[in-house]
Design an enzyme around this catalytic site. Structure first.
Site, PDB file in Angstrom:
ATOM      1  N   CYS A 320      14.591 136.320  24.349  1.00 40.63           N
ATOM      2  CA  CYS A 320      14.425 134.927  23.906  1.00 40.63           C
ATOM      3  C   CYS A 320      12.933 134.690  23.757  1.00 40.63           C
ATOM      4  CB  CYS A 320      15.032 133.954  24.905  1.00 40.63           C
ATOM      5  SG  CYS A 320      16.776 134.212  25.265  1.00 40.63           S
ATOM      6  N   ALA A 321      12.337 135.277  22.733  1.00 42.08           N
ATOM      7  CA  ALA A 321      10.894 135.482  22.708  1.00 42.08           C
ATOM      8  C   ALA A 321      10.080 134.284  22.257  1.00 42.08           C
ATOM      9  CB  ALA A 321      10.557 136.685  21.817  1.00 42.08           C
ATOM     10  N   PRO A 323       8.068 130.845  21.895  1.00 41.38           N
ATOM     11  CA  PRO A 323       7.227 131.009  20.709  1.00 41.38           C
ATOM     12  C   PRO A 323       6.355 132.257  20.708  1.00 41.38           C
ATOM     13  CG  PRO A 323       6.210 129.442  22.168  1.00 41.38           C
ATOM     14  CD  PRO A 323       7.512 129.820  22.820  1.00 41.38           C
ATOM     15  N   GLY A 324       6.461 133.121  21.754  1.00 38.02           N
ATOM     16  CA  GLY A 324       5.817 134.419  21.649  1.00 38.02           C
ATOM     17  C   GLY A 324       4.773 134.748  22.682  1.00 38.02           C
ATOM     18  N   LYS A 326       4.889 135.572  26.033  1.00 37.11           N
ATOM     19  CA  LYS A 326       5.170 136.774  26.819  1.00 37.11           C
ATOM     20  C   LYS A 326       5.325 137.987  25.915  1.00 37.11           C
ATOM     21  CE  LYS A 326       7.459 134.122  30.489  1.00 37.11           C
ATOM     22  NZ  LYS A 326       7.339 132.808  29.796  1.00 37.11           N
ATOM     23  N   GLU A 345      14.218 136.377  18.588  1.00 37.23           N
ATOM     24  CA  GLU A 345      14.248 134.915  18.671  1.00 37.23           C
ATOM     25  C   GLU A 345      15.287 134.394  17.685  1.00 37.23           C
ATOM     26  OE1 GLU A 345      14.105 131.036  19.061  1.00 37.23           O
ATOM     27  OE2 GLU A 345      13.137 132.410  20.482  1.00 37.23           O
ATOM     28  N   ASP A 372      20.304 136.464  17.590  1.00 33.06           N
ATOM     29  CA  ASP A 372      20.898 135.582  18.586  1.00 33.06           C
ATOM     30  C   ASP A 372      21.248 136.384  19.834  1.00 33.06           C
ATOM     31  OD1 ASP A 372      22.344 133.779  20.078  1.00 33.06           O
ATOM     32  OD2 ASP A 372      23.690 133.176  18.444  1.00 33.06           O
ATOM     33  N   ASP A 389      13.904 135.224  29.069  1.00 32.25           N
ATOM     34  CA  ASP A 389      13.286 133.961  29.482  1.00 32.25           C
ATOM     35  C   ASP A 389      14.140 132.851  28.875  1.00 32.25           C
ATOM     36  OD1 ASP A 389      11.710 131.820  30.127  1.00 32.25           O
ATOM     37  OD2 ASP A 389       9.925 132.505  29.079  1.00 32.25           O
ATOM     38  N   CYS A 442      11.383 128.716  33.395  1.00 30.38           N
ATOM     39  CA  CYS A 442      10.265 127.833  33.738  1.00 30.38           C
ATOM     40  C   CYS A 442      10.849 126.588  34.416  1.00 30.38           C
ATOM     41  CB  CYS A 442       9.451 127.449  32.511  1.00 30.38           C
ATOM     42  SG  CYS A 442       7.900 126.606  32.949  1.00 30.38           S
TER      43      CYS A 442
END
Length: 507
Positions: A320-321, A323-324, A326, A345, A372, A389, A442
């Site tokens: 689940c990358a 906005p990038g 990590k 993503e 997905d 994430d 988070c």
């Protein structure tokens, strides 16, 4: 499976977009506001026709607050855009930033005060007027702006955006607010701490009561203890965080960032904090060799790479990358060895941001794909390491996105939990036997962390929960959960977002 070419995309992550809020010190000097307007009348449309506002700082703060309240806008994205669009800089930009974020952070406290000053429910106040009242309350109760100037300037703005009649209403309410200072108002509106500690902290530190209770639960505190550590955490949420940068390995160094005015972070070998200023002014950031990224985000990604994986280590997945952030670090770490990263993503626009984040990683080690995670496009058992994430309530980033505390509800975590479990299950399926999965949120909410991990562990007999804190032993006070097997960062302990990490090895 090697990486393919990535599309060059203008990369500006949500974290990077917080720079305008984080990089300026609060406006705390006395400043005399403009005098009352001559003449009156007119609503928002008439005000727009008059051209540039006479008080650009307060006007932009009002516009952001109203958009956050009415259109679910993100202040950390909208405020920098409006400041740039309207050519606002210097002291006016500092004032606009202080008014916007200060008002959002203490909105709950100000609402409790104004409830006693309005002869009806605050919810019945016009949507165009309520941000003005909060804006005025912040100036009166939490800045050194003289009370007469705070009232005069806010009422003048009200005349211009909501008209003379509603400006008179705002004037009456703000004059009532100005009758006491913040400490005196707290004595009036906050519950008794000994009787209702959660309610007291909710008002004093401006958090919904349910969030206070969930944070206390995550910290392992009970009301009878007085919620001492919970209060420290709530207070940390209302402090302005410094901008944290990551030097992408193989492309930039911490020394490069220090030479540009940053300071090394205490824990991450790739991190540096910027005491003040705009990250975009740093050459390495402009060139994509460094980026804005919270230190905890850097460390949970680093922990995944430190786990020993038997039988070879060639292909990694960030599931689940977007906005990038990590993904950019993982691609650089992969490129220092023989590994490759696939950064997936689901949203095409965010996949474009991810492509920009992994572009030019060492050895071209990163590839972004639009896919997905709930319906994986890859075969089971493809990857050696997987980072997932998951989408979450974001309660771990309330320092940076204060409006999130007013948008989430007590049921938000329960609504997200099925998706989180589904993504973790698919992450486990995506890793090969012997490989490792990092489950990251988070949020410290136990329904998004421990409950999700326990649910997936109960469904499978081939998973081992590793002691994640052992992989980050340079950071004190991280171990959480039963037998201390999880990692939980905290703003008040570590100066980071409240990032959660669990590491699971597939047998």
């Amino acid at each position: 499976m090697g990486p393919g070419p990535t599309q060059v995309t203008s990369f500006r992550s949500q974290e990077q977009s917080t720079l305008s809020e984080q990089s300026r010190s609060p406006y705390r000097r006395q400043r005399r506001g403009p005098g009352p307007a001559r003449g009156g009348g007119g609503g928002a449309g008439a005000a727009a026709e008059r051209g540039a506002p006479r008080d650009p700082a307060r006007r932009v703060a009002y516009d952001v607050l109203r958009a956050v309240d009415q259109r679910d806008a993100y202040a950390n994205l909208l405020l920098p855009s409006l400041l740039n669009e309207r050519g606002i800089s210097g002291r006016d930009a500092a004032l606009a930033t202080e008014l916007t974020y200060g008002t959002l952070r203490l909105q709950g406290t100000y609402d409790a005060v104004m409830e006693t000053c309005v002869d009806r429910t605050l919810a019945s106040v016009d949507a165009e007027v309520l941000p003005l009242l909060r804006l005025g309350a912040h100036q009166l109760l939490s800045t050194k702006i003289p009370p007469h100037a705070a009232v005069s300037a806010t009422v003048d703005l009200a005349r211009r955006v909501v008209g003379q009649h509603r400006a008179r209403f705002a004037n009456a309410i703000l004059r009532k607010v100005s009758a006491r200072d913040l400490d005196a108002w707290i004595g009036v509106v906050a519950p008794d701490r000994a009787v209702d500690p959660s309610g007291y902290l909710s008002v004093v530190h401006s958090h919904p009561r349910w969030i206070v209770k969930e944070l206390a639960r995550a910290l392992g505190e009970r009301s009878r203890t007085g919620l001492v550590e919970t209060e420290r955490l709530l207070a940390a949420h209302n402090e302005r965080p410094k901008v944290t940068l990551v030097a992408k390995p193989g492309r930039a160094t911490v020394e490069d960032l220090v030479a540009a005015g940053a300071e090394p972070t205490p824990y991450s070998p790739f991190g540096a904090r910027l005491p003040e200023g705009d990250p975009a002014a740093i050459r390495e950031v402009r060139q994509g060799r460094a980026a804005v990224q919270d230190e905890a985000s850097q460390l949970v990604a680093l922990a995944l790479t430190r786990v020993e994986v038997p039988g070879g280590d060639g292909l990694w997945l960030d599931m689940c990358a977007g906005p990038g952030g990590k993904a950019g670090l993982l691609a650089s770490l992969a490129g220092r060895g023989d590994a490759r990263l696939v950064a997936s993503e689901v949203q095409p626009a965010r996949a474009g941001l991810v492509a920009g984040a992994v572009r030019r990683a060492p050895r071209d080690a990163g590839r972004a794909v639009a896919a997905d995670g709930t319906r994986p496009a890859w075969r089971p058992g493809t990857f050696d390491r997987v980072l997932v994430d998951v989408p979450c309530t974001g309660l771990g980033a309330l320092r940076r996105r204060p409006e999130a505390r007013w948008r989430r509800t007590e049921g938000s975590a329960a609504e997200l939990a099925p998706l989180q479990r589904d993504l973790l299950r698919n992450a486990v399926e995506s890793v090969r036997p012997g490989g490792v999965v990092a489950y990251v949120t988070c949020s410290p909410h136990l329904d998004e962390t421990d409950a999700v991990v326990r649910g997936v562990l109960a469904d499978r007999g081939d998973l081992t929960l590793l002691r994640a804190a052992d992989l980050l032993d340079e950071v004190p006070g991280l171990a959480a959960g039963e037998e201390g097997r999880y990692v939980q960062f905290w703003p008040h302990r570590h100066g980071t977002d409240a990032m959660f990490l669990a590491l699971l090895r597939r047998g």
